[in-house]
Each structure stands twice: as structure tokens, then as C-alpha cells.
Design a protein around this motif. Structure first.
Motif, PDB file in Angstrom:
ATOM      1  N   ASP A 431      -1.304   6.301 -45.911  1.00 21.97           N
ATOM      2  CA  ASP A 431      -0.382   6.014 -44.984  1.00 21.97           C
ATOM      3  C   ASP A 431       1.159   7.033 -45.503  1.00 21.97           C
ATOM      4  O   ASP A 431       1.703   7.829 -44.450  1.00 21.97           O
ATOM      5  CB  ASP A 431       0.209   4.714 -44.676  1.00 21.97           C
ATOM      6  CG  ASP A 431      -0.855   4.145 -44.026  1.00 21.97           C
ATOM      7  OD1 ASP A 431      -1.349   4.695 -42.805  1.00 21.97           O
ATOM      8  OD2 ASP A 431      -1.050   2.699 -43.769  1.00 21.97           O
ATOM      9  N   ASN A 432       1.309   7.041 -46.574  1.00 17.31           N
ATOM     10  CA  ASN A 432       2.390   7.679 -47.110  1.00 17.31           C
ATOM     11  C   ASN A 432       2.331   9.090 -46.977  1.00 17.31           C
ATOM     12  O   ASN A 432       3.231   9.707 -46.754  1.00 17.31           O
ATOM     13  CB  ASN A 432       2.461   7.358 -48.602  1.00 17.31           C
ATOM     14  CG  ASN A 432       3.350   5.836 -49.068  1.00 17.31           C
ATOM     15  OD1 ASN A 432       3.801   5.360 -48.193  1.00 17.31           O
ATOM     16  ND2 ASN A 432       3.123   5.101 -50.068  1.00 17.31           N
ATOM     17  N   ASN A 435       2.688   9.868 -43.038  1.00 16.41           N
ATOM     18  CA  ASN A 435       3.897   9.828 -42.586  1.00 16.41           C
ATOM     19  C   ASN A 435       5.241  10.369 -43.437  1.00 16.41           C
ATOM     20  O   ASN A 435       6.226  10.617 -42.631  1.00 16.41           O
ATOM     21  CB  ASN A 435       4.268   8.206 -42.723  1.00 16.41           C
ATOM     22  CG  ASN A 435       3.297   7.451 -41.576  1.00 16.41           C
ATOM     23  OD1 ASN A 435       2.992   7.821 -40.479  1.00 16.41           O
ATOM     24  ND2 ASN A 435       2.972   6.233 -42.110  1.00 16.41           N
ATOM     25  N   PHE A 436       4.913  10.724 -44.447  1.00 15.28           N
ATOM     26  CA  PHE A 436       6.064  11.400 -45.279  1.00 15.28           C
ATOM     27  C   PHE A 436       5.966  12.286 -45.894  1.00 15.28           C
ATOM     28  O   PHE A 436       6.751  13.420 -46.271  1.00 15.28           O
ATOM     29  CB  PHE A 436       6.653  10.073 -46.266  1.00 15.28           C
ATOM     30  CG  PHE A 436       7.016   9.025 -45.787  1.00 15.28           C
ATOM     31  CD1 PHE A 436       7.943   8.711 -44.893  1.00 15.28           C
ATOM     32  CD2 PHE A 436       6.185   7.595 -46.068  1.00 15.28           C
ATOM     33  CE1 PHE A 436       8.435   7.385 -44.564  1.00 15.28           C
ATOM     34  CE2 PHE A 436       6.593   6.756 -45.284  1.00 15.28           C
ATOM     35  CZ  PHE A 436       7.526   6.534 -44.658  1.00 15.28           C
ATOM     36  N   ARG A 475      -5.380   6.801 -39.112  1.00 10.40           N
ATOM     37  CA  ARG A 475      -4.030   6.352 -39.646  1.00 10.40           C
ATOM     38  C   ARG A 475      -3.083   7.626 -39.172  1.00 10.40           C
ATOM     39  O   ARG A 475      -1.899   7.714 -39.530  1.00 10.40           O
ATOM     40  CB  ARG A 475      -4.071   6.336 -41.342  1.00 10.40           C
ATOM     41  CG  ARG A 475      -4.646   5.147 -41.657  1.00 10.40           C
ATOM     42  CD  ARG A 475      -4.991   5.288 -42.978  1.00 10.40           C
ATOM     43  NE  ARG A 475      -5.522   4.019 -43.499  1.00 10.40           N
ATOM     44  CZ  ARG A 475      -5.148   2.966 -43.873  1.00 10.40           C
ATOM     45  NH1 ARG A 475      -3.913   2.492 -43.714  1.00 10.40           N
ATOM     46  NH2 ARG A 475      -5.857   1.685 -44.275  1.00 10.40           N
ATOM     47  N   ASN A 476      -3.441   8.572 -38.309  1.00  7.22           N
ATOM     48  CA  ASN A 476      -2.675   9.746 -37.937  1.00  7.22           C
ATOM     49  C   ASN A 476      -2.485  10.023 -36.633  1.00  7.22           C
ATOM     50  O   ASN A 476      -2.125  11.181 -36.251  1.00  7.22           O
ATOM     51  CB  ASN A 476      -3.695  11.146 -38.570  1.00  7.22           C
ATOM     52  CG  ASN A 476      -2.875  12.198 -38.518  1.00  7.22           C
ATOM     53  OD1 ASN A 476      -1.602  12.270 -38.872  1.00  7.22           O
ATOM     54  ND2 ASN A 476      -3.538  13.216 -38.107  1.00  7.22           N
ATOM     55  N   ARG A 479       1.660  10.898 -36.140  1.00  5.97           N
ATOM     56  CA  ARG A 479       2.041  12.079 -36.633  1.00  5.97           C
ATOM     57  C   ARG A 479       1.274  13.300 -36.043  1.00  5.97           C
ATOM     58  O   ARG A 479       1.973  14.417 -36.299  1.00  5.97           O
ATOM     59  CB  ARG A 479       1.924  11.930 -38.058  1.00  5.97           C
ATOM     60  CG  ARG A 479       3.190  11.013 -38.818  1.00  5.97           C
ATOM     61  CD  ARG A 479       4.397  11.614 -38.895  1.00  5.97           C
ATOM     62  NE  ARG A 479       5.409  10.811 -39.479  1.00  5.97           N
ATOM     63  CZ  ARG A 479       6.701  11.112 -39.615  1.00  5.97           C
ATOM     64  NH1 ARG A 479       7.334  12.350 -39.256  1.00  5.97           N
ATOM     65  NH2 ARG A 479       7.515  10.073 -40.170  1.00  5.97           N
TER      66      ARG A 479
END
Length: 580
Positions: A431-432, A435-436, A475-476, A479
Motif C-alpha cells: 500500500d505504501n 500510494n506514496f 490495492r491499486n 492510484r
């Protein structure tokens, strides 16, 4: 804390201003002088300087002139390296065609690094300085060629580069502890024969050292060479390794046991030296250095890799035990960037050979050494090896929340099988990333998709890849990042049918048309190079198919990625920028 503005001297004028009569040590490198911890010569130079040695650098000397004599003769020794890349890998493609570009040369044109740079520079020194002080080899070219090794470019076995170069000593591995000990011994006139991480030439084999098959025996019999390589590879762990010796003609190569794995405190000290993070002006005036686009505002968190992919040189050079910095040390380096002039707020990379191995190491291995009969991640992850992303999650969070930082990228490779194995914190790490820390695309390197080839590579099965892709896509959704895949054609065992099967797999399972495909290059002192040379699986002794015809090797690649969409890797012998 501001970034330092003083470089290690490279000109006679700079040495004169320092009041030196001559340097104690001159380091000669096949790279230009980038004063950054991403440059091995800079690390060694800074370390020696901090220890009180008058150290100078000559970068990419012209072998057709007297440039090597521009600083005179050092008092203690010469240190010779090809740079961050083996010079033959830097200069030639997997099809043995001359590369036109070089990321570590001002202007980016491949005109400065000679073939077999370690040999060329050593010969150059001896041409201008008869009976000179000791010449010490180091860096990846010397490290991977320290014993009898298969050389793809001449297609034969070559003896230790220490003999070929007619040098005096060879520092293998990352080298910080060894070079400091060697410099102190030269300064004090004491014996160097017991220094760890050092190779030298002797008339006799030291007591209790393992005798490897002689060079002539290896060239005469491929099975003997395989036996030699197994013993050599096995003795690379600082805790369990024995000293090795190998007869070469009438003398012996002696390899002392490896240097100890640096502690966190030692790693911090290496990376907190006063680097300028710039190309020395003497070289910068000749043009932009493309490597700076990659390493600027990037932070190394650790070194070493326990993945042990058979085609990768990291295990033999950096080792299979993770040596890491503390979170505080990484933050300290990021503060240097923030306080530097013209910082744009972007950290281009936080990582190492494998980004998500930071904070993960087997306690048993750190205390007792690597296991003799199994690997940490292949064919499955060992239960003793923790899969715990808490430390890397904490580090990434701390850096991205620093005042002055706009964005932090993870461009180094990842092991997606470790993410999948960490059921508690692997999802948070993914996730990190999504997302980042991913800039639109996330690069991973399954290398192949057919399990029989993956087995020869020492890679996880395609089922793990499929599960990871599904997890990434889940999870994507917000984004809209996408995955890109690095693949290898013509690895030992790989046939045209295997590449056709790979193409079908990527189309059906991954729903892509791969573009980033490279032809396998047998790197010295790797198991895959051993397979390429012998035509056998070294672990079973069974014959395997090896495609050696250059046109057919190229055809395997173009079956997946047509010539007009060729992938051109910037660092051909490094997996620094790949997810593995």
C-alpha cells in the motif's frame, strides 16, 4: 548541517594548495569522480582521508598519454578499480557489440573506459613508474575475477586477475575494513598476510587453507571447474568461510577469509562522510554525467542480498548478509539533501540491491553464518528468515513526513515473494509503494515465467508472480499505477519454445506485451555463467541446453520484444533498479 564543498584532490594544483609533497595513496578509477556514496572510489577515498591518509584520485586516465603520472608516485600504494561496473559489461552488449554510451562518463559517450580496465591501468602505472609502490586492485571487476573464472568476451577460463594484471594485492568485496587495515600496515611496515578480505600471491599455501583445483586443472576439465566454483562460492560468508588457495602456474593465489559484515555503526560512518554529492569540477566541465540523474538525492539504506539469483553478482561481491544503516542515519543524509542548494523536494530512491530487505535478516545467519545446504529464499523462504516489513514501513513514513520533502520514490528492486510471505505487514508495504512511492509504474523482475527456467535462475515460481499481480491490482484501484516487467532471454536452459511459452503467459496472465527484455550476459563468478560454460546444471550434473549462437540469442529476445522496442539497461551488471 550543510553539504561539504571540498573534494578529494585530483590535480597537481589541488595537491600543492594542500601543502602535500605527494599523496600517500592514489586511487585510479574507470568512472569519473562522483563524490557520492554511490561511487565506490569516493567511499574508499573519503574513508582513507578520514583516517588521516593523504588520498588523491585519478579518474578515467587516458591510457595513450602520461596522464597517470600527473600527480607523481604515491608514498604507500596505488588503488586500481574499473569503477562501479565491470569494464567489459560497461563496454559491450550481450551480443558483444560496443556500447556507445557510458553513464559514468562526462558527456555520456563511451570513450573513456578501456577494455579490461584493471589490467590497462595497472600496465599504465608500471609503464610510467618502474618498480613502483604496491598496486592494489579493488572494485567489482577485480572482486568477481579473483579466482579462475569464465570470461564471456573471450569465451574461455581466465586465471585470477591478480596474475593477469601483475598487481601486488587484491581487495575483494566492498573493501572498507580491508583497505583501512592494508593502508595502516603499509604505513607501519607490518605484515599484511593475515588481513581479511585480501588476496595476494605466494609461493606456498598457508596452513589450514583449502586448496582449490589448480587453474590448469580447471581449464582441462569442466567438471573440475564446477567443483572449484562450488568450493569458492561456499566460502564467501565472513563467519563460516575458510581461507582459499589456488595454484596458478608455479605460484599460488591466496584468498584470506572475507572481511566481517559491517555493523550498523560502521555502515552509518561510511555513509555519513563529508561527500559533496557532485561531480568534481575538473571532470564536470567535460559534460553532464548521466548517472547523476539516477543517484542524485538517492539514499542507500543497506547492502548485500540473500536472494542469491544464479545470474546475479551481488552474492559474491556484496555478500548474502544484509549490512544496514540505522533509520537515524538515513534521515541524517536526507537532511543533507534538504539543506543543499537547489533541492527540489524529491528523494529519487530509498533502497539497496533489494529495497525491502532493509530490517530483515536471519538471526541464526548473523550469529553463525549462512547455511551450508540451503538458501534463504529458494525454492521457498526458509522459516528462520523473517518476512517483516515494519522497519522499512517506518523508515519510509519517517522520510516522507520530513519537512521539505515532497515525494519519496523507491526505485531500487523489490522481492515480491517476500511481500507475499509477510502476511502481517507486507500488505501495508505494498500500500505504501502504491500510494506514496511509485511514480506511475512499478518495476518488478520475474526474469522468466517458465518454472524450469526459474529453477535454473534460482527464482520463485510463476504462481508467486500471479498472486502478487492480483494483490497489486486489488490495492491499486485508486492510484492507477501499472507494473512493468524485466525479463531475460537465452538464459541457460531456455529454448525458443520457452520464450514462446513466456509470451503466451504474459499475454494471457499478465495481459501485457513485454518490452523490457534483455539477453542473458554470463557475469564472472556466477552460477549462471558456470551453466553457460559447462552446459550442465551444476547442482544436479545434468546436461542442459545452452543457446550460444549470437543470432539465435538475439532471436529469443526479439520473439518477445522486437528490435525497435529494445530495452537498454543502464547498469548491466547491477540489479539496483529492478524489482526482483
Amino acid at each position: 548541517m550543510m553539504v561539504n564543498n571540498t573534494f578529494i584532490p585530483v590535480t597537481a594544483e589541488e595537491i600543492s594548495k594542500l601543502g602535500w609533497d605527494r599523496p600517500d595513496i592514489i586511487l585510479v578509477s574507470g568512472d569519473t569522480y562522483i563524490d557520492s556514496p554511490y561511487n565506490g572510489t569516493a567511499i574508499i577515498g573519503r574513508l582513507l582521508t578520514a583516517a588521516g591518509f593523504r588520498t588523491a584520485i585519478i579518474a578515467q586516465p587516458d591510457i595513450n598519454t602520461s596522464e597517470i603520472a600527473s600527480l607523481g608516485e604515491p608514498k604507500l600504494f596505488w588503488g586500481v578499480s574499473s569503477g562501479c561496473v565491470d569494464s567489459m559489461v560497461a563496454n559491450y552488449t550481450a551480443s558483444k557489440k560496443k556500447r556507445r554510451t557510458d553513464d559514468f562518463t562526462p558527456g555520456g559517450v563511451n570513450t573513456k573506459r578501456p577494455d579490461r580496465a584493471v589490467l590497462a591501468y595497472t600496465n599504465l602505472i608500471r609503464r610510467h613508474f618502474k618498480n613502483t609502490v604496491p598496486i592494489v586492485l579493488g572494485g567489482i571487476e577485480a572482486s568477481l575475477r579473483r579466482v579462475t573464472h569464465y570470461d564471456f568476451w573471450s569465451d574461455n577460463l581466465r586465471k585470477s586477475i591478480l596474475f593477469d594484471a601483475k598487481a601486488d594485492f587484491l581487495v575483494y568485496g566492498m573493501g572498507e575494513k580491508t583497505i583501512l587495515a592494508l593502508a595502516e600496515a603499509f604505513k607501519n611496515g607490518t605484515d599484511v598476510s593475515g588481513i581479511r578480505g585480501l588476496c595476494y600471491i605466494s609461493k606456498e599455501i598457508p596452513q589450514n587453507y583449502i586448496e582449490l583445483p589448480a587453474h590448469d586443472e580447471c581449464t582441462a576439465n569442466k567438471d573440475t571447474f564446477t567443483r572449484m566454483f562450488h568450493t569458492f562460492y561456499k566460502n564467501n560468508d565472513p563467519i563460516t568461510a575458510k581461507g582459499l588457495a589456488q595454484k596458478v602456474d608455479t605460484r599460488c593465489l591466496v584468498q584470506n577469509p572475507p572481511s566481517e559484515t559491517p555493523s550498523r555503526v560502521e555502515m552509518n560512518s561510511y555513509y555519513e562522510l563529508p561527500y559533496t554529492y557532485r561531480v568534481h569540477p575538473h571532470y564536470a566541465k567535460h559534460g553532464h554525467v548521466p548517472a547523476m540523474d539516477t543517484i542524485r538525492n538517492s539514499v542507500t539504506t543497506h547492502r548485500g542480498c540473500y536472494g542469491e539469483c544464479n545470474f546475479c553478482a551481488i552474492a559474491v561481491h556484496q555478500g548474502t548478509t544484509i549490512a544496514e544503516r540505522t533509520e537515524a542515519s538515513v534521515i541524517k543524509e536526507v537532511k543533507r539533501f534538504i539543506e543543499a542548494e537547489n533541492f527540489n523536494g524529491f528523494i529519487n530512491d530509498i533502497g539497496g540491491p533489494t529495497a525491502n530487505m532493509f530490517g530483515m535478516e536471519c538471526r541464526k545467519k548473523k550469529d553463525h553464518g549462512r547455511c551450508d545446504n540451503k538458501r534463504c529464499l529458494y525454492p521457498q523462504k526458509c522459516p528462520q528468515m523473517p518476512a517483516d516489513h515494519r522497519k522499512i514501513n517506518s523508515l519510509l513514513s519517517a522520510v516522507r513526513n520530513m519537512h521539505g520533502v515532497k515525494r519519496v520514490f523507491v526505485a531500487s528492486g523489490i522481492r515480491y515473494d517476500i511481500i507475499m510471505d509477510d502476511r502481517q505487514f507486507g500488505g501495508q508495504y505494498l500500500d505504501n509503494l502504491v500510494n506514496f512511492h511509485v511514480g506511475g509504474q512499478m518495476k518488478i523482475a520475474p526474469e522468466h515465467t517458465q518454472d524450469k527456467i526459474l529453477e535454473l535462475m534460482g527464482k520463485p515460481s510463476a504462481e508467486v508472480l500471479k498472486k502478487f499481480v492480483a494483490e497489486f491490482q486489488k490495492r491499486n484501484k485508486v492510484r492507477k499505477n501499472f507494473l512493468t516487467y524485466y525479463l531475460i532471454a537465452a538464459h541457460p536452459g531456455c529454448t525458443t519454445k520457452d520464450m514462446e511459452d513466456l509470451k503466451r503467459f504474459t499475454s494471457k496472465e499478465l495481459r501485457i506485451k513485454p518490452e523490457q527484455v534483455q539477453i542473458f550476459t554470463p557475469l564472472p563468478s556466477t552460477y549462471s555463467a558456470l551453466m553457460y560454460y559447462t552446459g550442465k546444471d551444476p547442482f544436479t550434473g545434468k546436461d542442459i541446453f545452452v543457446e550460444k549462437d549470437p543470432q539465435k540469442r538475439k532471436a529469443q529476445k526479439e520473439l518477445i520484444a522486437p528490435a525497435e522496442k529494445q530495452f537498454k539497461p543502464k547498469h548491466a551488471d547491477s540489479k539496483k533498479k529492478r524489482g526482483r
